[in-house]
Design a protein around this motif. Structure first.
Motif, short mmCIF file in Angstrom:
data_model
loop_
_atom_site.label_atom_id
_atom_site.label_comp_id
_atom_site.label_asym_id
_atom_site.label_seq_id
_atom_site.Cartn_x
_atom_site.Cartn_y
_atom_site.Cartn_z
N ALA A 50 0.85 -1.19 0.00
CA ALA A 50 0.00 0.00 0.00
C ALA A 50 0.88 1.24 0.00
O ALA A 50 1.94 1.26 0.61
CB ALA A 50 -0.91 0.01 1.23
N GLN A 58 -5.22 5.98 -1.17
CA GLN A 58 -4.25 4.90 -1.09
C GLN A 58 -4.32 4.06 -2.35
O GLN A 58 -5.38 3.86 -2.93
CB GLN A 58 -4.53 4.00 0.10
CG GLN A 58 -4.26 4.63 1.44
CD GLN A 58 -4.47 3.64 2.56
OE1 GLN A 58 -4.29 2.44 2.40
NE2 GLN A 58 -4.85 4.15 3.71
N ALA A 60 -2.91 0.26 -4.08
CA ALA A 60 -2.34 -1.06 -3.83
C ALA A 60 -1.50 -1.44 -5.04
O ALA A 60 -1.99 -1.43 -6.17
CB ALA A 60 -3.44 -2.09 -3.60
N ASN A 74 -6.71 0.99 -3.21
CA ASN A 74 -6.55 0.08 -2.07
C ASN A 74 -7.85 -0.13 -1.31
O ASN A 74 -7.97 -1.05 -0.52
CB ASN A 74 -5.46 0.60 -1.13
CG ASN A 74 -5.01 -0.45 -0.13
OD1 ASN A 74 -4.92 -1.63 -0.45
ND2 ASN A 74 -4.71 0.00 1.07
N ALA A 82 -9.45 0.00 3.64
CA ALA A 82 -8.29 0.08 2.75
C ALA A 82 -7.41 -1.15 2.98
O ALA A 82 -6.42 -1.11 3.70
CB ALA A 82 -7.52 1.36 3.01
N SER A 85 -4.40 -4.25 -0.70
CA SER A 85 -2.97 -4.57 -0.79
C SER A 85 -2.61 -5.80 0.03
O SER A 85 -1.58 -6.42 -0.20
CB SER A 85 -2.12 -3.39 -0.33
OG SER A 85 -2.35 -3.12 1.05
#
Length: 130
Positions: A50, A58, A60, A74, A82, A85
């Motif tokens: 991440a 965010q 991934a 993400n 989130a 990832s």
């Protein structure tokens, strides 16, 4: 001896890049240009990472065993967390995916489409190694 440059495969919504031995950083294309996210060495094949973008979102990042890199949002749209990832990666009908660690929905790493509910998708990003 001639070294090959980065190999890029373009799809409708994302670009995946095979990293070469000379590349050292991972970059994402954002609205205002390329943004350096991390060192290439941080991406372990089969595992996600991440990263925080300048606008607070965010992303991934994933690298497969063939060296292809993928970048998606993400945030899991089903749970709001989130966590993508941290999901498990695999392939389904030759489509690379990550399965959410919470509710297990699978997201295509190239298109962002949910393989379990075609009405849902996550954002994808063009990614390259430099």
């Amino acid at each position: 001896m001639t070294l090959a440059s980065d190999t890029t495969t373009t799809t409708a919504t994302t670009t995946t890049t095979t990293a070469t031995a000379t590349a050292t950083t991972v970059q994402l294309r954002l609205r205002d240009g390329w943004f350096t996210v991390c060192d290439l060495a941080v991406l372990t094949p089969g595992r996600g990472v991440a990263a925080l973008l300048p606008d607070g979102r965010q992303v991934a990042l994933f690298r497969d065993r063939a060296g292809e890199m993928y970048a998606i949002d993400n945030r899991d749209p089903f749970s709001g967390a989130a966590v993508l990832s941290r999901g498990l990666t695999g392939t389904h009908q030759d489509r690379p995916f990550v399965a959410s660690p919470l509710l297990k929905q699978r997201f295509d790493l190239e298109s962002g489409e949910c393989l379990d509910d075609e009405t849902v998708r996550v954002a994808t990003y063009e990614v390259r190694a430099r």
